[in-house]
Scaffold this active site. Sequence first.
Site, mmCIF file in Angstrom:
data_model
loop_
_atom_site.group_PDB
_atom_site.id
_atom_site.type_symbol
_atom_site.label_atom_id
_atom_site.label_comp_id
_atom_site.label_asym_id
_atom_site.label_seq_id
_atom_site.Cartn_x
_atom_site.Cartn_y
_atom_site.Cartn_z
ATOM 1 N N LYS A 111 0.817 -1.212 0.000
ATOM 2 C CA LYS A 111 0.000 0.000 0.000
ATOM 3 C C LYS A 111 0.852 1.263 0.000
ATOM 4 O O LYS A 111 2.034 1.251 0.346
ATOM 5 C CB LYS A 111 -0.980 -0.031 1.174
ATOM 6 C CG LYS A 111 -2.096 -1.054 0.952
ATOM 7 C CD LYS A 111 -3.168 -1.021 2.006
ATOM 8 C CE LYS A 111 -4.299 -2.001 1.639
ATOM 9 N NZ LYS A 111 -5.342 -2.075 2.675
ATOM 10 N N ARG A 158 -2.971 -10.525 5.007
ATOM 11 C CA ARG A 158 -3.466 -10.558 3.632
ATOM 12 C C ARG A 158 -2.387 -9.956 2.734
ATOM 13 O O ARG A 158 -2.081 -8.765 2.830
ATOM 14 C CB ARG A 158 -4.775 -9.764 3.527
ATOM 15 C CG ARG A 158 -5.397 -9.752 2.138
ATOM 16 C CD ARG A 158 -6.684 -8.917 2.138
ATOM 17 N NE ARG A 158 -7.338 -8.936 0.826
ATOM 18 C CZ ARG A 158 -7.065 -8.088 -0.152
ATOM 19 N NH1 ARG A 158 -6.144 -7.143 0.028
ATOM 20 N NH2 ARG A 158 -7.703 -8.164 -1.308
#
Length: 275
Positions: free
Chosen positions: A217, A251
Amino acid sequence: MTFSSLGKTFYLNNETLIMGILNVTPDSFSDGGNFNSLTAAFEHAKKLIADGAHILDIGGQSTRPGHIEVDLETEISRVVPIIKKVSTELNCIISIDTYRYEVAEAAIKAGAHIINDVWGLQKDSGEMAKIAAKYNCVVIAMHNQNSKIYDNDIIISMKNFFKTTFKVAEENGMNINNIIIDPGIGFGKGYEENIEVLNRLNELSFIAPILIGVSKKGFIGKPLNLSPNDRIEGTIAVNTLAVYKGAKILRVHNVLEHKKALSIIDKIIYFNKNY
């Protein structure tokens, strides 16, 4: 802690579980367009499982910043074929990454076991919770909001959000013990908010088991201005901290690298339980 969901059982005890990301979309921020054919998606699913993923998280709509929402039929048409093929040919737990209850039910009928809802059961009027209750399945409920502004302390705000999630679940017949929470890094949060939540992650651990999703991210790339595919080391570093702070499921895009890292991290974290 043991979770059973639609015939699959998994344990959150002395091993951090890895959820491998499989986006069958053209526009996801890291791997958009790579796996949006059935053949490519299935080959990648096999690789994720071979590399050590305990769960496959399959998504048919990008939720990256600035994403364009696709219609219901398109999302279903993207996820159902690959879920059917994976559930038939691979022995793994399948999660459906969606906030639409219609997609969730179609995915469950195709063979999915877990609902991963980026709006924490709060996008609709209880329909997603009703689907989870109907099939008695596990739900990963993520914290989210449209704004990056918090009037209260951010952790207090998140706790209040999850209180609502549990209320919605209970009011619609869900087993609240089937809920795993996700703090929603990158959703309704800027750089500083992401950093603060990760620093204080342990303050959320009493609510329910925590899944963390930080893979590649933007906040990881920000200090060195790195593109998504250059953020693997940063992702592993953040996830290592998250496990220390109480995360039970990671994840990730890069399963094998995390499997290697967790082979020692888990030994350290769970030392007193293993020896």
